[in-house]
Design a protein around this motif. Structure first.
Motif, short mmCIF file in Angstrom:
data_model
loop_
_atom_site.label_atom_id
_atom_site.label_comp_id
_atom_site.label_asym_id
_atom_site.label_seq_id
_atom_site.Cartn_x
_atom_site.Cartn_y
_atom_site.Cartn_z
N ARG A 1 35.23 13.05 5.35
CA ARG A 1 34.12 13.92 5.75
C ARG A 1 32.78 13.37 5.28
O ARG A 1 31.78 13.49 5.97
CB ARG A 1 34.36 15.32 5.19
CG ARG A 1 33.41 16.32 5.75
CD ARG A 1 33.77 17.71 5.33
NE ARG A 1 32.85 18.62 5.96
CZ ARG A 1 33.19 19.75 6.54
NH1 ARG A 1 34.43 20.13 6.53
NH2 ARG A 1 32.29 20.51 7.08
N GLN A 2 32.77 12.74 4.12
CA GLN A 2 31.54 12.15 3.59
C GLN A 2 31.04 11.05 4.52
O GLN A 2 29.84 10.94 4.78
CB GLN A 2 31.80 11.59 2.19
CG GLN A 2 30.58 11.04 1.50
CD GLN A 2 29.58 12.12 1.13
OE1 GLN A 2 29.92 13.27 0.96
NE2 GLN A 2 28.33 11.73 1.00
N ARG A 3 31.94 10.24 5.05
CA ARG A 3 31.56 9.15 5.94
C ARG A 3 31.11 9.65 7.31
O ARG A 3 30.37 8.98 8.00
CB ARG A 3 32.73 8.18 6.11
CG ARG A 3 33.24 7.53 4.84
CD ARG A 3 32.40 6.39 4.47
NE ARG A 3 32.46 5.39 5.53
CZ ARG A 3 32.29 4.13 5.35
NH1 ARG A 3 32.07 3.68 4.15
NH2 ARG A 3 32.31 3.30 6.35
N LEU A 4 31.58 10.84 7.71
CA LEU A 4 31.25 11.39 9.02
C LEU A 4 30.01 12.30 9.01
O LEU A 4 29.64 12.83 10.05
CB LEU A 4 32.45 12.18 9.57
CG LEU A 4 33.67 11.36 9.92
CD1 LEU A 4 34.82 12.27 10.29
CD2 LEU A 4 33.37 10.39 11.04
N LYS A 5 29.38 12.48 7.86
CA LYS A 5 28.23 13.38 7.76
C LYS A 5 27.13 13.12 8.79
O LYS A 5 26.54 14.06 9.29
CB LYS A 5 27.65 13.38 6.35
CG LYS A 5 28.36 14.32 5.44
CD LYS A 5 27.61 14.52 4.17
CE LYS A 5 28.34 15.55 3.34
NZ LYS A 5 27.57 15.98 2.21
N PRO A 6 26.84 11.87 9.16
CA PRO A 6 25.80 11.67 10.18
C PRO A 6 26.17 12.27 11.54
O PRO A 6 25.29 12.56 12.34
CB PRO A 6 25.67 10.16 10.28
CG PRO A 6 26.13 9.66 8.96
CD PRO A 6 27.21 10.61 8.53
N LEU A 7 27.46 12.48 11.82
CA LEU A 7 27.90 13.05 13.09
C LEU A 7 28.09 14.56 13.02
O LEU A 7 28.34 15.19 14.04
CB LEU A 7 29.22 12.42 13.52
CG LEU A 7 29.22 10.91 13.75
CD1 LEU A 7 30.63 10.42 14.02
CD2 LEU A 7 28.29 10.55 14.88
N LEU A 8 28.00 15.12 11.82
CA LEU A 8 28.26 16.54 11.61
C LEU A 8 26.97 17.29 11.30
O LEU A 8 25.93 16.70 11.05
CB LEU A 8 29.25 16.72 10.45
CG LEU A 8 30.58 16.01 10.58
CD1 LEU A 8 31.37 16.16 9.29
CD2 LEU A 8 31.37 16.54 11.76
N PHE A 9 27.06 18.61 11.28
CA PHE A 9 25.93 19.44 10.90
C PHE A 9 25.76 19.49 9.38
O PHE A 9 24.86 20.14 8.89
CB PHE A 9 26.12 20.88 11.42
CG PHE A 9 25.89 21.01 12.90
CD1 PHE A 9 24.61 20.95 13.42
CD2 PHE A 9 26.95 21.19 13.76
CE1 PHE A 9 24.39 21.07 14.78
CE2 PHE A 9 26.74 21.32 15.12
CZ PHE A 9 25.46 21.26 15.63
N ASP A 10 26.59 18.79 8.63
CA ASP A 10 26.51 18.79 7.17
C ASP A 10 25.18 18.23 6.69
O ASP A 10 24.57 17.39 7.36
CB ASP A 10 27.65 17.96 6.57
CG ASP A 10 29.00 18.62 6.74
OD1 ASP A 10 29.05 19.72 7.30
OD2 ASP A 10 30.00 18.02 6.32
N ASP A 11 24.76 18.67 5.52
CA ASP A 11 23.50 18.22 4.92
C ASP A 11 23.73 16.90 4.20
O ASP A 11 24.46 16.83 3.21
CB ASP A 11 22.99 19.28 3.95
CG ASP A 11 21.55 19.07 3.55
OD1 ASP A 11 20.98 18.02 3.91
OD2 ASP A 11 21.00 19.96 2.89
N GLU A 12 23.11 15.84 4.70
CA GLU A 12 23.27 14.52 4.09
C GLU A 12 22.42 14.36 2.83
O GLU A 12 22.70 13.50 2.00
CB GLU A 12 22.85 13.44 5.09
CG GLU A 12 23.72 13.41 6.33
CD GLU A 12 23.16 12.47 7.36
OE1 GLU A 12 23.04 11.27 7.05
OE2 GLU A 12 22.83 12.94 8.45
N TYR A 13 21.39 15.17 2.68
CA TYR A 13 20.47 15.05 1.55
C TYR A 13 20.56 16.27 0.65
O TYR A 13 19.56 16.76 0.15
CB TYR A 13 19.04 14.86 2.07
CG TYR A 13 18.91 13.64 2.95
CD1 TYR A 13 18.88 12.37 2.40
CD2 TYR A 13 18.86 13.76 4.33
CE1 TYR A 13 18.79 11.25 3.19
CE2 TYR A 13 18.76 12.64 5.14
CZ TYR A 13 18.73 11.39 4.56
OH TYR A 13 18.63 10.27 5.35
#
Length: 71
Positions: A2-14
């Motif tokens: 999931r950490q590697r897919l964060k740019p494709l998800l609505f997750d907060d990268e920052y």
């Protein structure tokens, strides 16, 4: 994963930077401006559509790599 897919998800990268700007760790978590922009636009910086983790897995589950040989 999931950490590697964060740019494709609505997750907060920052999330770490947004958390560091809070006065107290007990206060409600604040989303970064980057995550808010992702929510509003529903697209990544390069224009690809964003997914939740479940919808991304469902979308990836439809892909197949087939090799056909003819005689």
């Amino acid at each position: 994963m999931r950490q590697r897919l964060k740019p494709l998800l609505f997750d907060d990268e920052y999330l770490e930077q947004a958390s560091a700007s809070r006065a107290s760790p007990v206060l409600k978590a604040v989303r970064s401006e980057h995550a808010k922009a992702k929510d509003m636009n529903r697209t990544a910086a390069d224009g690809t559509p964003l997914h939740s983790f479940r919808t991304l897995l469902a979308d990836l589950g439809t892909l197949a790599y087939n090799i056909a040989h003819t005689r």
